[in-house]
Design an enzyme around this catalytic site. Structure first.
Site, PDB file in Angstrom:
ATOM      1  N   LYS A 102       0.835  -1.218   0.000  1.00 24.23           N
ATOM      2  CA  LYS A 102       0.000   0.000   0.000  1.00 24.23           C
ATOM      3  C   LYS A 102       0.861   1.255   0.000  1.00 24.23           C
ATOM      4  CE  LYS A 102      -2.182  -0.945   3.882  1.00 24.23           C
ATOM      5  NZ  LYS A 102      -1.481  -2.185   4.276  1.00 24.23           N
TER       6      LYS A 102
ATOM      7  N   ARG B  98      -9.173   1.124   9.228  1.00 21.57           N
ATOM      8  CA  ARG B  98      -8.761  -0.247   9.535  1.00 21.57           C
ATOM      9  C   ARG B  98      -9.848  -0.999  10.297  1.00 21.57           C
ATOM     10  NH1 ARG B  98      -2.960   0.705   9.188  1.00 21.57           N
ATOM     11  NH2 ARG B  98      -1.748  -1.179   9.484  1.00 21.57           N
TER      12      ARG B  98
ATOM     13  N   ARG C  95      11.786  -6.615   5.147  1.00 17.20           N
ATOM     14  CA  ARG C  95      11.666  -5.174   4.860  1.00 17.20           C
ATOM     15  C   ARG C  95      12.610  -4.347   5.740  1.00 17.20           C
ATOM     16  NH1 ARG C  95       5.708  -2.731   4.750  1.00 17.20           N
ATOM     17  NH2 ARG C  95       5.668  -3.214   6.969  1.00 17.20           N
TER      18      ARG C  95
ATOM     19  N   ARG D 114      11.780  -2.115  11.198  1.00 16.27           N
ATOM     20  CA  ARG D 114      10.737  -1.619  12.099  1.00 16.27           C
ATOM     21  C   ARG D 114      10.523  -2.634  13.215  1.00 16.27           C
ATOM     22  NH1 ARG D 114       5.646  -0.069   8.305  1.00 16.27           N
ATOM     23  NH2 ARG D 114       4.531  -0.939  10.091  1.00 16.27           N
TER      24      ARG D 114
ATOM     25  N   ARG E 299      -0.066  -8.931  13.517  1.00 17.71           N
ATOM     26  CA  ARG E 299      -0.648  -7.896  12.649  1.00 17.71           C
ATOM     27  C   ARG E 299      -1.555  -8.518  11.585  1.00 17.71           C
ATOM     28  NH1 ARG E 299       4.445  -4.954  10.618  1.00 17.71           N
ATOM     29  NH2 ARG E 299       3.013  -3.651   9.445  1.00 17.71           N
TER      30      ARG E 299
END
Ligand code: AMP
Length: 210
Positions: free
Chosen positions: A16, A91, A125, A155, A166
């Site tokens: 996204k 969300r 990532r 992160r 998540r």
């Protein structure tokens, strides 16, 4: 430039943010990433940042009330004059309902990727501490940003255990929004498991139809 108000829906790691960066400049849209906004607050050490830090780092959702207040203020800013791409908001159904009261959306674009692919993607990532470019540990050796030479970081919420939480939170709380926007005739879906430029072209073509 025509005004477009759109949102990108999809699980963490679907692309996204990457796609919003790709197309927001082309269509002169503000890119509104609620995750980036929360991380900026956390980085600044503000009271708000301190309040949300433990929730974000555990991969859980920040309260609807707070998120709605943040987005309300953000979409009223001058750079939203041509419209915006909402990345990571809404969300929950409550957030979607509240958004519906303050903005009339033109399209919701779902970027679909299977869970097993996402776990691999997200745990690889890395983001640059300096230029914030995203890269994959798969393609970079060491922790030097290929874009600017800055240091690459992972992160806190991209570590595997948190990623799995998540995804669970996504399926329970956010996935119902796919039906929510389908019922309103606003949903379009793209396959996010393809090269970035292929996905980008398909999303750009959808935005052109508005
Ligand atoms: P993201 O960068 O979009 O993956 O967001 C990172 C984290 O920020 C999420 O896992 C949540 O903890 C929090 N967050 C971002 N957007 C929202 C939202 N709309 N509602 C609740 N929490 C959010």
């Amino acid at each position: 430039m025509k005004q477009r108000k759109v949102l990108f829906l999809g699980p963490p790691g679907a692309g996204k943010g990457t796609q919003a960066k790709e197309v927001s400049a082309q269509f002169e849209l503000a890119h509104i990433s609620t995750g980036d906004m929360l991380r900026a607050e956390m980085g600044s050490g503000s009271a708000l940042g301190q309040e949300v830090k433990s929730v974000v780092e555990a991969g859980n959702l920040v309260s609807d009330e707070l998120m709605i207040a943040i987005v309300k203020e953000r979409i009223a800013q001058a750079d939203c004059v041509n419209g915006y791409i909402l990345d990571g908001f809404p969300r929950t159904v409550v957030q979607a309902e509240e958004l519906g009261k303050i903005a009339s959306l033109d399209m919701a674009i779902e970027i679909h990727v299977d869970d097993e692919k996402l776990v691999e993607r997200i745990t690889q990532r890395r983001s640059c501490a300096q230029c914030h470019a995203i890269s994959s540990a798969k393609n970079v050796s060491g922790d030097t940003c290929p874009n600017c030479g800055g240091t690459l970081l992972q992160r806190e919420d991209d570590k595997e255990e948190t990623v799995r939480n998540r995804l669970k939170v996504y399926h329970e709380q956010t996935q119902p929004l796919i039906d929510y926007y389908k019922q309103r005739g606003l949903l379009r879906s793209v396959d996010g498991d393809r090269p970035i430029n292929v996905v980008r072209d398909e999303i750009a073509a959808l935005l052109e139809t508005l």
